[in-house]
Write a protein that holds these residues in place. Structure first.
Motif, PDB file in Angstrom:
ATOM      1  N   ARG A  91      -5.003   9.397 -10.602  1.00 17.09           N
ATOM      2  CA  ARG A  91      -5.350   8.055 -10.147  1.00 17.09           C
ATOM      3  C   ARG A  91      -4.618   7.628  -8.874  1.00 17.09           C
ATOM      4  NH1 ARG A  91      -7.035   3.090 -13.826  1.00 17.09           N
ATOM      5  NH2 ARG A  91      -7.957   4.883 -14.872  1.00 17.09           N
ATOM      6  N   GLN A  92      -3.306   7.797  -8.815  1.00 19.98           N
ATOM      7  CA  GLN A  92      -2.565   7.340  -7.634  1.00 19.98           C
ATOM      8  C   GLN A  92      -2.906   8.175  -6.403  1.00 19.98           C
ATOM      9  OE1 GLN A  92       1.551   5.509  -8.254  1.00 19.98           O
ATOM     10  NE2 GLN A  92       1.497   7.045  -9.863  1.00 19.98           N
ATOM     11  N   LEU A 147     -12.481   7.647 -12.980  1.00 18.96           N
ATOM     12  CA  LEU A 147     -11.783   8.101 -11.777  1.00 18.96           C
ATOM     13  C   LEU A 147     -12.721   8.138 -10.574  1.00 18.96           C
ATOM     14  CD1 LEU A 147      -9.630  11.027 -13.232  1.00 18.96           C
ATOM     15  CD2 LEU A 147      -8.812   8.789 -12.466  1.00 18.96           C
ATOM     16  N   ILE A 159      -5.791   9.644  -5.804  1.00 19.07           N
ATOM     17  CA  ILE A 159      -7.131   9.261  -5.363  1.00 19.07           C
ATOM     18  C   ILE A 159      -7.100   7.898  -4.683  1.00 19.07           C
ATOM     19  CG2 ILE A 159      -9.486   8.786  -6.122  1.00 19.07           C
ATOM     20  CD1 ILE A 159      -8.977  10.747  -8.433  1.00 19.07           C
ATOM     21  N   GLU A 160      -6.263   6.992  -5.193  1.00 17.28           N
ATOM     22  CA  GLU A 160      -6.137   5.674  -4.570  1.00 17.28           C
ATOM     23  C   GLU A 160      -5.752   5.805  -3.095  1.00 17.28           C
ATOM     24  OE1 GLU A 160      -3.396   1.610  -4.892  1.00 17.28           O
ATOM     25  OE2 GLU A 160      -2.983   3.332  -6.179  1.00 17.28           O
ATOM     26  N   THR A 181     -12.236   1.284  -9.526  1.00 16.29           N
ATOM     27  CA  THR A 181     -10.941   1.609 -10.121  1.00 16.29           C
ATOM     28  C   THR A 181      -9.808   1.403  -9.129  1.00 16.29           C
ATOM     29  OG1 THR A 181     -12.002   3.235 -11.572  1.00 16.29           O
ATOM     30  CG2 THR A 181      -9.630   3.445 -11.282  1.00 16.29           C
ATOM     31  N   TYR A 182     -10.086   1.545  -7.847  1.00 17.00           N
ATOM     32  CA  TYR A 182      -9.036   1.524  -6.828  1.00 17.00           C
ATOM     33  C   TYR A 182      -9.060   0.259  -5.966  1.00 17.00           C
ATOM     34  CZ  TYR A 182      -9.717   6.237  -8.419  1.00 17.00           C
ATOM     35  OH  TYR A 182      -9.903   7.333  -9.229  1.00 17.00           O
ATOM     36  N   ARG A 183      -9.913  -0.680  -6.321  1.00 18.55           N
ATOM     37  CA  ARG A 183      -9.974  -1.933  -5.574  1.00 18.55           C
ATOM     38  C   ARG A 183      -9.138  -2.985  -6.290  1.00 18.55           C
ATOM     39  NH1 ARG A 183     -16.301  -1.610  -5.461  1.00 18.55           N
ATOM     40  NH2 ARG A 183     -16.684  -0.143  -3.755  1.00 18.55           N
ATOM     41  N   TRP A 236       0.846  -1.196   0.000  1.00 24.96           N
ATOM     42  CA  TRP A 236       0.000   0.000   0.000  1.00 24.96           C
ATOM     43  C   TRP A 236       0.883   1.248   0.000  1.00 24.96           C
ATOM     44  CZ3 TRP A 236      -4.655  -1.682  -0.937  1.00 24.96           C
ATOM     45  CH2 TRP A 236      -5.079  -2.899  -0.413  1.00 24.96           C
ATOM     46  N   VAL A 294     -14.250   7.704  -2.646  1.00 18.33           N
ATOM     47  CA  VAL A 294     -13.516   8.531  -3.598  1.00 18.33           C
ATOM     48  C   VAL A 294     -13.825   9.996  -3.317  1.00 18.33           C
ATOM     49  CG1 VAL A 294     -13.230   9.118  -6.038  1.00 18.33           C
ATOM     50  CG2 VAL A 294     -13.588   6.728  -5.357  1.00 18.33           C
ATOM     51  N   TYR A 338      -8.750   7.043  -1.180  1.00 22.76           N
ATOM     52  CA  TYR A 338      -9.771   5.999  -1.131  1.00 22.76           C
ATOM     53  C   TYR A 338      -9.433   4.962  -0.056  1.00 22.76           C
ATOM     54  CZ  TYR A 338     -12.729   2.086  -2.403  1.00 22.76           C
ATOM     55  OH  TYR A 338     -13.625   1.049  -2.352  1.00 22.76           O
ATOM     56  N   GLN A 339      -8.179   4.598   0.033  1.00 27.32           N
ATOM     57  CA  GLN A 339      -7.777   3.612   1.033  1.00 27.32           C
ATOM     58  C   GLN A 339      -7.941   4.142   2.456  1.00 27.32           C
ATOM     59  OE1 GLN A 339      -3.804   2.713  -0.202  1.00 27.32           O
ATOM     60  NE2 GLN A 339      -4.465   1.529  -1.976  1.00 27.32           N
TER      61      GLN A 339
END
Length: 386
Positions: free
Chosen positions: A82-83, A185, A85-86, A190-192, A36, A95, A89-90
């Motif tokens: 993307r990175q 996005l 937001i990831e 997208t982030y799972r 992570w 999001v 999100y975590q």
């Protein structure tokens, strides 16, 4: 230069931003030694103020920042989002919305295929970004003045970039053109990272359903284990080792230890035992539950000359429209179009208007490409006239 290291200061900084139209956001993180990403610094800029938030500061509570990121009334502006937001999100399990990605907007506004932040800052904000701190260790403390200055420049100039791109989109009426990319996005999927789908990213030589089942089980084990102990998946088990194990499906620790580069200690430890259990699960599956490789790309019969013509047409039409070609159609879509497939994005909406309709006419002989000096142009054919 503003560095926030205390919760009260963070709350005071975030409070007025909750009523602004937008904020510019960026992060600095490390993930070389972890599965992570480890958030080390978050940079936020409102219309009048910017700050770097030390997310590793002792005792700091990031709740005020997360509350701001969850505020549906404030637009969050990122570049290549993307990175970033990831990471949020975590932390938040949601999001940050609504979103605006200046890299996507720049492609729609004719600033190139994948415009970098540095190039946009230079072109639109007339700013030069000092890149010397980009690859520093952001987890080390204290942070240097140069690091903080560099980090803040990633959001202070982003405000100007966003405002100018927004004006260009308003002027051209192309806001709807970026909606599809923004939808991706905004989608939590997208982030799972789905461990059961990890095998599809690998390239086995065999398409044997039983081998693919073994590959699926081992790849899922690697993904879940890497997530659980927070190490990079390749550090746990390299792709080539995983593929070799799936190919040979060893039945014992001795056979597993023969895998190139694996080592007897690994094979005889808990990792080896769990891998053998994964292999046995695949071995016990009934034939009806075995996976098959997606052979769609192999079934396509895309004539190379047609693909070449479509590629030329795409470049021509994208240049005319002032939009990045890869935003209009991907290489895979050109292959599918040339092979007779019509279920592609390039044949819908604004993409059809600037490219898709002409692509169909080109394929079906109603249009042709001709040279005019050094440039290509479209001309109607006798078939079209008839």
């Amino acid at each position: 230069m503003k560095l926030i290291t205390k919760t009260d200061d963070l709350a005071a900084f975030c409070k007025p931003l909750a009523t602004t139209e937008f904020i510019a956001v960026d992060t600095e993180f490390m993930r070389e030694r972890t599965y992570w990403p480890r958030l080390c610094l978050a940079q936020v800029a409102g219309p009048d103020e910017a700050a770097a938030i030390d997310t590793l500061a002792e005792g700091i509570d990031l709740a005020p920042l997360e509350e701001l990121m969850a505020n549906q009334k404030v637009l969050k502006v990122f570049h290549a989002a993307r990175q970033d937001i990831e990471i949020f999100y975590q932390r938040m399990n949601q999001v940050p919305q609504p979103l605006f990605d200046t890299q996507v907007a720049a492609m729609v506004c004719g600033h190139g295929e994948a415009a970098s932040y540095e190039s946009l800052a230079a072109r639109l904000a007339k700013a030069k970004i000092d890149k010397s701190s980009r690859f520093t260790d952001w987890s080390r403390r204290p942070l240097s003045e140069r690091q903080i200055t560099y980090a803040l420049s990633d959001v202070t100039h982003l405000r100007v970039v966003y405002e100018k791109l927004k004006r260009q989109l308003d002027k051209t009426g192309r806001f709807s053109w970026i909606s599809e990319e923004m939808a991706v996005l905004n989608d939590p999927a997208t982030y799972r990272a789905d461990p059961d789908m990890a095998w599809r990213k690998l390239k086995p030589r065999s398409a044997s359903p039983r081998m693919l089942a073994t590959l699926r089980e081992i790849a899922a084990w690697r993904e879940r284990t890497a997530q659980r102990i927070d190490i990079p998946r390749q550090r746990l088990l390299r792709d080539e080792q995983l593929l070799e194990i799936a190919s040979h499906a060893p039945r014992s620790l001795e056979e597993l230890a023969m895998t190139r580069g694996l080592g007897r200690g690994f094979a005889e430890g808990w990792q080896g035992r769990e891998i053998l259990e994964a292999i046995e699960r695949a071995r016990q599956l009934p034939d009806s539950e075995l996976p098959t490789r997606d052979r769609q790309s192999e079934q396509l019969r895309a004539p190379a000359p047609v693909v070449d013509l479509l590629r030329t047409l795409l470049r021509l039409k994208a240049d005319e429209a002032g939009v990045a070609a890869r935003l209009v159609a991907s290489a895979d879509e050109l292959d599918r179009l040339a092979a007779g497939r019509r279920d592609i994005h390039a044949l819908r909406g604004w993409r059809r208007e600037i490219f898709g309709a002409d692509a169909i006419d080109l394929i079906e002989g109603r249009l042709a490409l001709a040279l005019s000096g050094e440039h290509a142009r479209l001309i109607p054919t006798p078939t079209a006239a008839a």
